[in-house]
Structures are given as C-alpha cells and as structure tokens.
Design a protein around this motif. Sequence first.
Motif, PDB file in Angstrom:
ATOM      1  N   UNK A  47      31.619  81.289  33.649  1.00 32.84           N
ATOM      2  CA  UNK A  47      31.556  80.663  32.325  1.00 32.84           C
ATOM      3  C   UNK A  47      32.957  80.357  31.807  1.00 32.84           C
ATOM      4  N   UNK A  48      33.025  79.522  30.785  1.00 27.37           N
ATOM      5  CA  UNK A  48      34.318  79.179  30.184  1.00 27.37           C
ATOM      6  C   UNK A  48      35.028  80.425  29.665  1.00 27.37           C
ATOM      7  N   UNK A  49      34.266  81.344  29.107  1.00 26.75           N
ATOM      8  CA  UNK A  49      34.865  82.562  28.581  1.00 26.75           C
ATOM      9  C   UNK A  49      35.495  83.395  29.698  1.00 26.75           C
ATOM     10  N   UNK A  50      34.839  83.462  30.843  1.00 25.70           N
ATOM     11  CA  UNK A  50      35.389  84.207  31.974  1.00 25.70           C
ATOM     12  C   UNK A  50      36.652  83.535  32.515  1.00 25.70           C
ATOM     13  N   UNK A  51      36.678  82.197  32.546  1.00 18.96           N
ATOM     14  CA  UNK A  51      37.893  81.481  32.934  1.00 18.96           C
ATOM     15  C   UNK A  51      39.024  81.802  31.961  1.00 18.96           C
ATOM     16  N   UNK A  52      38.695  81.793  30.668  1.00 20.28           N
ATOM     17  CA  UNK A  52      39.699  82.125  29.662  1.00 20.28           C
ATOM     18  C   UNK A  52      40.243  83.534  29.881  1.00 20.28           C
ATOM     19  N   UNK A  53      39.368  84.509  30.099  1.00 19.02           N
ATOM     20  CA  UNK A  53      39.815  85.883  30.308  1.00 19.02           C
ATOM     21  C   UNK A  53      40.709  85.993  31.541  1.00 19.02           C
ATOM     22  N   UNK A  54      40.370  85.267  32.588  1.00 18.76           N
ATOM     23  CA  UNK A  54      41.179  85.272  33.799  1.00 18.76           C
ATOM     24  C   UNK A  54      42.575  84.715  33.530  1.00 18.76           C
ATOM     25  N   UNK A  55      42.643  83.582  32.836  1.00 21.68           N
ATOM     26  CA  UNK A  55      43.931  82.971  32.523  1.00 21.68           C
ATOM     27  C   UNK A  55      44.732  83.837  31.549  1.00 21.68           C
ATOM     28  N   UNK A  56      44.056  84.424  30.575  1.00 16.39           N
ATOM     29  CA  UNK A  56      44.711  85.306  29.606  1.00 16.39           C
ATOM     30  C   UNK A  56      45.319  86.516  30.309  1.00 16.39           C
ATOM     31  N   UNK A  57      44.602  87.073  31.245  1.00 16.41           N
ATOM     32  CA  UNK A  57      45.095  88.216  32.005  1.00 16.41           C
ATOM     33  C   UNK A  57      46.340  87.854  32.799  1.00 16.41           C
ATOM     34  N   UNK A  58      46.331  86.679  33.423  1.00 10.86           N
ATOM     35  CA  UNK A  58      47.499  86.234  34.185  1.00 10.86           C
ATOM     36  C   UNK A  58      48.709  86.056  33.271  1.00 10.86           C
TER      37      UNK A  58
ATOM     38  N   UNK B 269      49.213  87.550  30.324  1.00 12.48           N
ATOM     39  CA  UNK B 269      49.616  88.875  29.848  1.00 12.48           C
ATOM     40  C   UNK B 269      50.396  89.648  30.904  1.00 12.48           C
ATOM     41  N   UNK B 270      49.981  89.525  32.175  1.00 11.77           N
ATOM     42  CA  UNK B 270      50.681  90.224  33.253  1.00 11.77           C
ATOM     43  C   UNK B 270      52.109  89.715  33.394  1.00 11.77           C
ATOM     44  N   UNK B 271      52.289  88.404  33.348  1.00 11.29           N
ATOM     45  CA  UNK B 271      53.633  87.846  33.483  1.00 11.29           C
ATOM     46  C   UNK B 271      54.509  88.221  32.290  1.00 11.29           C
ATOM     47  N   UNK B 272      53.980  88.111  31.084  1.00  6.80           N
ATOM     48  CA  UNK B 272      54.738  88.479  29.884  1.00  6.80           C
ATOM     49  C   UNK B 272      55.062  89.972  29.919  1.00  6.80           C
ATOM     50  N   UNK B 273      54.127  90.778  30.366  1.00  8.97           N
ATOM     51  CA  UNK B 273      54.341  92.219  30.467  1.00  8.97           C
ATOM     52  C   UNK B 273      55.437  92.589  31.456  1.00  8.97           C
ATOM     53  N   UNK B 274      55.627  91.775  32.480  1.00  7.15           N
ATOM     54  CA  UNK B 274      56.676  92.016  33.474  1.00  7.15           C
ATOM     55  C   UNK B 274      58.034  91.513  33.004  1.00  7.15           C
ATOM     56  N   UNK B 275      58.084  90.869  31.849  1.00  5.77           N
ATOM     57  CA  UNK B 275      59.351  90.409  31.303  1.00  5.77           C
ATOM     58  C   UNK B 275      59.612  88.925  31.472  1.00  5.77           C
ATOM     59  N   UNK B 276      58.654  88.188  31.986  1.00 10.49           N
ATOM     60  CA  UNK B 276      58.817  86.748  32.144  1.00 10.49           C
ATOM     61  C   UNK B 276      58.802  86.072  30.775  1.00 10.49           C
ATOM     62  N   UNK B 277      59.505  84.967  30.676  1.00  9.57           N
ATOM     63  CA  UNK B 277      59.492  84.161  29.456  1.00  9.57           C
ATOM     64  C   UNK B 277      59.080  82.737  29.825  1.00  9.57           C
TER      65      UNK B 277
END
Length: 66
Positions: free
Chosen positions: A2-13, A15-23
């Motif tokens: 579903x669109x919501x699951x796609x959103x959650x997948x992209x949001x997680x990606x 968040x992971x990059x921002x959490x690692x210090x990426x800008x």
Amino acid sequence: MSDYQYFLSEKTQIDELIGKGFVITHVTENLSGAIVDFVLPDKAEKQQLHITTADARKYFSRYLLA
C-alpha cells in the motif's frame, strides 16, 4: 504494497541516513518523485534515494527547513 507501506519504507531509509549523520545536499524533483542526495560531511560518503511518495517528500522537506 500500500501507499502507506511505501511511505514507511522511504521514511525509514531517510531516518537511517539522517541518524548516521548524513545531510541533504541536493534535491532533484521530477515526474516520478524526487532524487535526494545525502552526504556524510566528515567522510565525504554519498548516498542517493529515489523518493516516490508525496508523504515522504513532505517528510524529508522538514529536514531541509530545520
């Protein structure tokens, strides 16, 4: 998926990059979404995500405004 699951997948990606210090350094909008370039400043490591959902595009824009 579903669109919501796609959103959650992209949001997680995002968040992971921002959490690692990426800008976010560059965003290219096109008809199929947005290409978002991330860079890790101290190591000059680069990552790129293709964001397709409108909600995820709104989500990463909050990091641009922060």
